[in-house]
Design an enzyme around this catalytic site. Structure first.
Site, short mmCIF file in Angstrom:
data_model
loop_
_atom_site.label_atom_id
_atom_site.label_comp_id
_atom_site.label_asym_id
_atom_site.label_seq_id
_atom_site.Cartn_x
_atom_site.Cartn_y
_atom_site.Cartn_z
N GLU A 262 -4.64 -18.35 -1.97
CA GLU A 262 -5.25 -19.36 -1.41
C GLU A 262 -6.84 -18.94 -1.23
O GLU A 262 -7.31 -18.35 -0.41
CB GLU A 262 -4.98 -19.79 0.17
CG GLU A 262 -5.08 -21.15 0.85
CD GLU A 262 -6.67 -21.22 1.12
OE1 GLU A 262 -7.45 -21.80 0.22
OE2 GLU A 262 -7.12 -20.78 1.93
N CYS A 296 -12.86 -23.03 3.43
CA CYS A 296 -12.52 -23.05 2.24
C CYS A 296 -12.45 -24.49 2.11
O CYS A 296 -12.62 -25.14 0.86
CB CYS A 296 -11.15 -22.46 1.83
SG CYS A 296 -9.87 -22.67 3.09
#
Length: 510
Positions: A262, A296
């Site tokens: 991720e 993110c």
């Protein structure tokens, strides 16, 4: 501070634990942890040595042999108790997240709530680890698939979500029958130590073996590399930059391990002429400045149709002008500090690079000084007019810089701009036009792992699988059927007849 005491954080702490035992080695280098909010010293942490890691791994391997035999619903019961403990410690743990990392207190508390929510999700999941039965082409045969525990799962987490990402991995892994070793960011080790202390209470109450939830705080160049190369770890979950993930993936793949990646995001919101700007502007502001641009899923590009561009630009500048910047422990503030001065320098250099490429700074961009900003980590979030083709726009700058990009034509032109980056994490479109919304979600629409309509790019719920495509890594964590990554799949065929027919009609008579 009282929250440090409540969480068992001392002036000097140790960097390795097998769950119920701390390995009190003092041979490793010392991490000195300072708050980006105030600049004040919080605590020391003795980093783990390689021998500490080996001791932790031995305990984890031993614990797995027991844990995999425990029925999944019983494993879920332990996770339920972890969730209850997190409820008890929500306030002090949320405060520590805010103080050590710098995100607002509301976001710190929200992150702990996310941990609680994933525990609840995992408890239900513990009774739903399903397989499928398929019809066999052979008479009197039954064919099905099932899932078994993998073993020891390594969770490598980043500084921006210092506790939630661990819980996504550790709690799902636990109900799947795996044990977990956590390597947190060396920038925020105290929150990890606090979580380990909380989990230790549950392990002790239930007389569970050491090694179920373990912690190793150490240098990436030594301990981290040893972990990545360790064949005893079948699965590594990495949250971090694309460069970190690329390296980890290469190392793990060489030994045929598995990786959940991720990684970076370069997330965009598209505003079409049919956008509801009363919803879109607040969503874009929160997406761009929440966690000081260090998510993110932070909104980094705002792709705006030319017919509404001036209106949106002016509205964004006005909204940014009302942001309150200051200590994250004050709930009246919207924006806290960046994680450290290196992040501040990165922020300033990115703005300079964008300006050299032709970008126009229309709001913010300065480093804040004076009373309340003594840590040197506070900046005024920036808005820049830019082109998607700029080299710096193509990169992910982990700081609060929002690029305004104008488009003409239809929604497909905007989607092409959005997709024209190497990252593919989160995306959004604001429109009240059904055709535009469905085009955005279609096969020819957003190429991101997360695609939203009339909500922003950040703030994903734990019930959906979280992750992205392209250089974001392709991994999925948290909800949906992401649990399958933490288990090994097995196809089984049972012959309950008295003959031995072969598949595909093959004859083999003796």
């Amino acid at each position: 501070m009282e929250f440090l005491k409540a969480l068992g954080i001392h002036e000097t702490n140790y960097g390795a634990s097998s769950g119920r035992e701390w390995f009190k080695s003092t041979e490793g280098d010392i991490l000195k942890i300072y708050s980006p909010a105030t600049g004040e010293f919080i605590a020391n942490v003795h980093q783990a040595t390689e021998s500490d890691y080996e001791a932790v791994m031995d305990k984890a391997q031993e614990a797995f042999l027991h844990w995999r035999t425990v029925p999944a619903p019983q494993r879920g019961e332990i996770v339920r108790q972890v969730g209850l403990r997190l409820r008890e410690y929500k306030d002090p743990l949320g405060a520590l997240v805010s103080f050590e990392m710098g995100k607002s207190l509301q976001e710190g508390l929200g992150e702990v709530q996310e941990m609680i929510d994933i525990c609840d999700f995992a408890v239900g999941l513990s009774r739903q680890l399903y397989g499928f039965t398929m019809h066999s082409e052979r008479p009197e045969h039954r064919m099905y698939d099932q899932y078994h525990p993998l073993g020891t799962v390594l969770t490598i987490s980043a500084f921006n979500f210092p506790v939630a990402v661990w819980s996504w991995n550790a709690m799902i892994a636990a109900v799947c029958g795996d044990v977990n070793i956590w390597k947190p960011s060396s920038k925020v080790p105290l929150t990890a130590i606090a979580c380990q202390n909380i989990v230790a209470e549950v392990l002790k109450d239930n007389e569970l073996p050491e090694g179920l939830f373990s912690l190793v705080i150490g240098k990436g160049s030594t301990i981290g590399e040893k972990m990545l190369n360790d064949k005893r770890i079948p699965l590594v979950s990495v949250t971090g930059s694309t460069n970190v993930g690329r390296h980890a993936n290469e190392v793990v793949a060489k030994r045929f391990g598995r990786a959940i990646l991720e990684l970076g995001g370069n997330n965009a919101i598209i505003l079409t002429p049919d956008a509801n700007l009363k919803m879109a502007v607040p969503a874009a502001v929160f997406g761009a400045v929440g966690t000081a641009g260090q998510r993110c899923t932070t909104t980094r590009r705002l792709i705006i149709h030319e017919s509404i561009y001036d209106q949106v630009r002016d509205s964004m500048v006005k909204a940014y002008g009302s942001l309150r910047i200051g200590t994250p422990l004050d709930e009246n503030n919207h924006v806290g500090p960046l994680i450290d001065k290196a992040a501040v320098n990165m922020f300033s250099k990115a703005i300079e690079m964008a300006q050299k490429e032709g970008g126009k700074l229309i709001y913010g961009g300065e480093v804040l000084e004076g009373e309340g900003y003594e840590s040197g980590c506070y900046v005024r979030p920036a808005i820049m007019e830019a082109e998607n083709s700029y080299e710096i726009v193509q990169e992910e700058t982990f700081a609060p810089i929002l690029y305004l990009i104008k488009y003409s034509g239809d929604v497909h032109d905007a989607i092409a701009i959005q997709n024209n980056v190497v990252q593919g994490l989160s995306s959004a479109v604001f429109t009240d036009n059904l055709q535009e919304a469905e085009a955005f979600l279609s096969h020819r629409g957003s190429d991101c792992g997360i695609a939203n309509v009339n909500i922003g790019t950040s703030g994903a719920e734990i019930g959906g699988a979280f992750g992205g495509e392209k250089e974001t890594g392709g991994g999925r964590e948290s909800g949906s059927d992401a649990w399958k990554a933490y288990m090994r799949r097995q196809t089984n065929t049972v012959n309950y007849g008295s003959t031995l027919p072969l598949a595909q009609g093959i004859k083999f008579d003796l």
